[in-house]
Design an enzyme around this catalytic site. Structure first.
Site, PDB file in Angstrom:
ATOM      1  N   GLY A  89      -1.078   3.322  -1.850  1.00 32.90           N
ATOM      2  CA  GLY A  89      -0.106   4.057  -1.590  1.00 32.90           C
ATOM      3  C   GLY A  89       1.316   3.322  -1.014  1.00 32.90           C
ATOM      4  O   GLY A  89       1.371   2.173  -1.126  1.00 32.90           O
ATOM      5  N   LEU A  90       1.976   3.892  -0.514  1.00 29.26           N
ATOM      6  CA  LEU A  90       3.055   3.782   0.311  1.00 29.26           C
ATOM      7  C   LEU A  90       4.201   2.885  -0.889  1.00 29.26           C
ATOM      8  O   LEU A  90       4.799   1.810  -0.333  1.00 29.26           O
ATOM      9  CB  LEU A  90       2.621   2.762   1.331  1.00 29.26           C
ATOM     10  CG  LEU A  90       1.850   3.244   2.604  1.00 29.26           C
ATOM     11  CD1 LEU A  90       1.434   2.235   3.596  1.00 29.26           C
ATOM     12  CD2 LEU A  90       2.659   4.358   3.242  1.00 29.26           C
ATOM     13  N   CYS A  91       4.179   3.425  -2.079  1.00 24.35           N
ATOM     14  CA  CYS A  91       5.134   2.807  -2.914  1.00 24.35           C
ATOM     15  C   CYS A  91       6.002   3.884  -3.683  1.00 24.35           C
ATOM     16  O   CYS A  91       6.143   3.888  -4.816  1.00 24.35           O
ATOM     17  CB  CYS A  91       4.279   2.085  -3.922  1.00 24.35           C
ATOM     18  SG  CYS A  91       2.889   2.820  -4.810  1.00 24.35           S
ATOM     19  N   GLY A  92       6.257   4.771  -2.910  1.00 25.76           N
ATOM     20  CA  GLY A  92       7.130   5.686  -3.390  1.00 25.76           C
ATOM     21  C   GLY A  92       6.565   6.602  -4.637  1.00 25.76           C
ATOM     22  O   GLY A  92       5.360   7.343  -4.228  1.00 25.76           O
TER      23      GLY A  92
END
Length: 316
Positions: A89-92
């Site tokens: 994750g951590l990709c908007g």
């Protein structure tokens, strides 16, 4: 109490500063990987174009194929969707956008009375659909940020076999196309059956002057046999191109998300610092007022004692 609030704010600021270091590092890593991923996308284009050209030239040289990969079904009973997301994750909104597009495609299948099948790439898609009890025919994870051609070959072989066997009547790719470092778009592309335009309009094998000279070549085995062996490679090439585009899009989305997180951390640190400074000023002001109040109390006490002594002496 003000001193306790100041300590709490100091801890929060230190925590945000630590988070900022992490997001900044992830931003720089993603930015460095975008260049490499974009280069991989560009490097795959000549292969994709050349295999398309070879397929068309074979067809123009008399290699009309009866491959089931080219034949659309009269009735689409099962539509398969290859959903390509990230492993992390951590990709908007990168993963949620692809998943939302896949769900929309599956709703269209339901409206037309067709069943749907899922082939997921990336842990995010797998976790999402498994949690919601969707049947998953194939899950491929662990390579979303650095896919290889072998990964595409594994996926392509599986869906081609199921299409040829009749288990799938249509196969669709759902992924994020990389336009530039600042622009990506979620797309849905039909994969199987292959468009007949792929094997039409070729020039045969060109001669040195660029003209057609198909009659001067002999094929061993026949053009049809060569074409039948190349069509699965063409499917793999299209899947590989989708994987590369998705990987580049993932890095770009993560770079933007981490930059936004870093900027937000900066703003939060400034805001907390202002609150802490006000709390410190309030504490200092309170201490000064306490000191002044104490001094005034002492002065008042001394004056009272002097007055008492004077009154006592006058009485005597």
């Amino acid at each position: 109490m003000a001193g306790g609030q100041e300590r709490i704010l100091k801890r929060r600021i230190a925590s945000v500063q630590s988070t900022k270091k992490i997001t900044r590092a992830m931003e720089l890593i993603a930015a460095s990987r975008i260049v490499k991923a974009q280069g991989a996308v560009q490097a795959a284009i000549p292969y994709s174009e050349q295999i398309t050209k070879v397929v068309a030239d074979l067809a123009a040289s008399g290699g009309a194929s009866e491959s089931p990969l080219l034949n659309p079904r009269d009735e689409v009973r099962t539509s398969a969707h290859i959903v390509i997301t990230a492993d992390r994750g951590l990709c908007g909104a990168y993963n949620s956008s692809v998943i939302r597009a896949a769900e929309g495609s599956m709703r269209e299948d339901v409206e037309t009375g067709a069943d749907h099948a899922l082939v997921v790439v990336g842990r995010k898609a797998e976790g999402y659909f498994r949690y919601r009890n969707f049947d998953i025919d194939g899950a491929y994870t662990g390579f979303s940020d650095q896919p290889t051609y072998e990964d595409a070959r594994t996926i392509g072989r599986m869906v081609a076999e199921k299409y040829v066997s009749g288990e799938y009547d249509k196969v669709e790719l759902v992924y994020t196309r990389f336009v530039s470092a600042g622009s990506q778009e979620v797309v849905r592309r039909p994969l199987l059956p292959l468009e007949h335009e792929v094997v039409e309009g070729g020039d045969g094998r060109p001669d040195a002057e660029g003209g057609a000279a198909g009659a001067s070549y002999e094929f061993e085995p026949s053009p049809s046999a060569i074409l039948d062996s190349l069509l699965p490679r063409y499917v793999e090439a299209r899947i590989f191109a989708a994987l590369l585009n998705a990987a580049a899009s993932e890095h770009a989305a993560r770079q933007r998300a981490m930059k936004a997180a870093t900027d937000n951390a900066d703003e939060l640190i400034k805001s907390l610092s202002r609150v802490m400074n006000r709390a410190r000023q309030d504490a200092i002001t309170t201490e000064i007022m306490e000191i002044v109040g104490g001094a005034e109390a002492l002065s008042s006490g001394d004056a009272d004692r002097k007055s008492t002594r004077l009154n006592s002496s006058h009485t005597d």
